[in-house]
Motif scaffolding. Structure first.
Motif, PDB file in Angstrom:
ATOM      1  N   HIS A  83       0.837  -1.203   0.000  1.00 41.42           N
ATOM      2  CA  HIS A  83       0.000   0.000   0.000  1.00 41.42           C
ATOM      3  C   HIS A  83       0.867   1.247   0.000  1.00 41.42           C
ATOM      4  N   HIS A  87      -3.076   6.034   0.644  1.00 41.02           N
ATOM      5  CA  HIS A  87      -3.898   5.447  -0.415  1.00 41.02           C
ATOM      6  C   HIS A  87      -5.332   5.939  -0.377  1.00 41.02           C
ATOM      7  N   THR A  91      -9.261   6.039  -2.400  1.00 46.88           N
ATOM      8  CA  THR A  91     -10.130   4.918  -2.050  1.00 46.88           C
ATOM      9  C   THR A  91     -11.216   5.261  -1.026  1.00 46.88           C
ATOM     10  N   ILE A 288      -0.637  11.700  -3.464  1.00 46.40           N
ATOM     11  CA  ILE A 288      -0.154  10.443  -2.897  1.00 46.40           C
ATOM     12  C   ILE A 288       1.326  10.569  -2.538  1.00 46.40           C
ATOM     13  N   GLU A 296       0.386  -0.665  -5.242  1.00 46.26           N
ATOM     14  CA  GLU A 296      -1.020  -0.750  -4.842  1.00 46.26           C
ATOM     15  C   GLU A 296      -1.819  -1.473  -5.921  1.00 46.26           C
ATOM     16  N   TYR A 298      -5.432  -1.857  -7.004  1.00 43.89           N
ATOM     17  CA  TYR A 298      -6.748  -1.258  -6.819  1.00 43.89           C
ATOM     18  C   TYR A 298      -7.830  -2.119  -7.466  1.00 43.89           C
ATOM     19  N   ALA A 317      -8.956  -0.036  -2.063  1.00 40.49           N
ATOM     20  CA  ALA A 317      -7.539  -0.278  -1.779  1.00 40.49           C
ATOM     21  C   ALA A 317      -7.297  -1.720  -1.375  1.00 40.49           C
TER      22      ALA A 317
END
Length: 414
Positions: A83, A87, A91, A288, A296, A298, A317
């Motif tokens: 992650h 994140h 999300t 970010i 990550e 997604y 996430a």
């Protein structure tokens, strides 16, 4: 050698510089989840699980662990974690909409309304209670519109302590969804980001459509079996058939749509979905906290309306890695195996690959050209990402070739 562990005497984000990543024959991993990813990691050749405070090279953690420990962790050059630190900017539903609205205004200022219109892929949304008065004004102006209320994110997510009351988003309900067999569905599509600066994103060819168990109608707006496509909800329906399930593979959906609407309309649809993925990632690119140790995976939820327009509902996430059927389990195993191939802890790839297993490189600080050097375009001449979602996924052939090339590279180095 310290690989990855919790420390109390290291400064925040203190990293030890090392040489370029070298091929590794033994990877130590930790896994904070008990589902498909645990199976995939356990079966990966050369990977060994460590427990408790043991040293690790790779950690598939949950977001709760990340929130509590990331700021205090010391990681060497090669260490990877699943992650990015914040994140939630993409999300959490309220943050996602806020960032998309801001990005749309930025595009309008810098490039004009036509460019900003490319961000018109999410339903009108208000955050409650902070935008309550704006929502009431919109509600009174359009009294016949249906709205759906959603929690803005998990209470275990980042910033839980700063939220004194339960926050929600009020989102305009898509009243004209595309139906198959009279039933509503949405799409789950997987996007892997290995870097935000520069933006480097991969799109998985496989995915699935999740169907409701009951035929669609607006006359029963409170019937969750009609309007919510989550498998966890649908499998509790009185007439749910576990053998039949409620999913289509995305290849099956693409073939159905081509047969009904033709290849041009379907190609435009999937290119518009590519646009959603890229624009949403760009909307948070400067927010970010980019960290070379992070990646990550997604899970995007996309809804189609009856005009074949895709709408972004939310981005996850921690997309569910629990399988609802053998077919679902096989898909998620392939997805996770290929995620590990792209992250490449073993150091086998050259870094120039555009296709790894089921993943196509969608964006690499700009649109990715095809093997013939050309860029994919749509009818208006805009460059689009070179992706193949829903296309035939000959991943085994691709991986055999990649491993063969990696083996030759390793032999030459020796």
């Amino acid at each position: 050698m310290i690989r990855g562990k919790i420390t109390t005497n290291k400064s925040q984000y203190g990293y030890q510089r090392q040489k370029e990543r070298e091929p590794r024959s033994c990877i130590r991993y930790k896994c904070g989840l008990i589902n498909t990813i645990a199976d995939v990691l356990r079966q990966r050749p050369g990977w060994t699980e460590v427990k408790d405070d043991g040293e690790w090279d790779f950690y598939w953690c949950d977001v709760g662990w990340l929130r509590e420990n990331f700021d205090h962790i010391y990681m060497e050059e090669h260490v990877r974690i699943c992650h990015f630190r914040n994140h939630y900017e993409l999300t959490r539903k309220n943050f996602m909409v806020k960032n998309l609205k801001r990005f749309r205004k930025q595009l309008e200022r810098e490039s004009g309304r036509l460019e900003a219109a490319k961000c018109d892929f999410f339903p009108k949304t208000f955050e409650l209670p902070s935008e309550y008065h704006l929502f009431v004004e919109e509600f009174r102006r359009n009294p016949g519109i249906t709205w759906i209320m959603k929690p803005d994110g998990s209470r275990t997510d980042e910033q839980r302590d700063e939220i004194p009351v339960e926050n929600y988003v009020a989102q305009r309900y898509i009243e004209n969804p595309y139906l198959i067999g009279g039933r509503k569905f949405d799409l789950r599509v997987y996007v892997l980001v290995t870097s935000y600066i520069p933006l480097r994103a991969w799109l998985y060819r496989d995915g699935f459509a999740r169907f409701s168990n009951t035929r669609f109608t607006l006359s029963s707006i409170d019937d969750q079996y009609i309007h919510l496509t989550n498998v966890a909800i649908q499998k509790t329906a009185p007439d749910y058939d576990p053998e039949k399930g409620c999913k289509w593979m995305i290849q099956q959906l693409r073939q159905y749509l081509i047969a009904k609407h033709g290849p041009v309309a379907v190609e435009t649809l999937f290119q518009n979905m590519d646009n959603i993925f890229i624009k949403s990632l760009q909307s948070v690119q400067k927010i970010i906290i980019n960290d070379k140790h992070c990646f990550e995976l997604y899970g995007y939820d996309i809804l189609l309306d009856e005009d074949l327009k895709p709408w972004l509902l939310e981005v996850n996430a921690s997309p569910s890695l629990t399988a609802s059927s053998q077919e679902d389990y096989d898909l998620k195993c392939r997805l996770l195996e290929d995620t590990l191939h792209v992250v490449d802890m073993e150091g086998r790839l050259s870094g120039k690959e555009k296709w790894v297993g089921g993943f196509d490189l969608m964006w690499n600080d700009g649109p990715v050209s095809r093997d013939d050097g050309q860029l994919d375009t749509v009818s208006n001449g805009n460059f689009m990402a070179n992706t193949h979602i829903g296309c035939i996924n000959d991943r085994k052939k691709n991986l055999r070739q990649l491993m063969k090339t990696a083996s030759k590279k390793s032999s030459t180095a020796q």
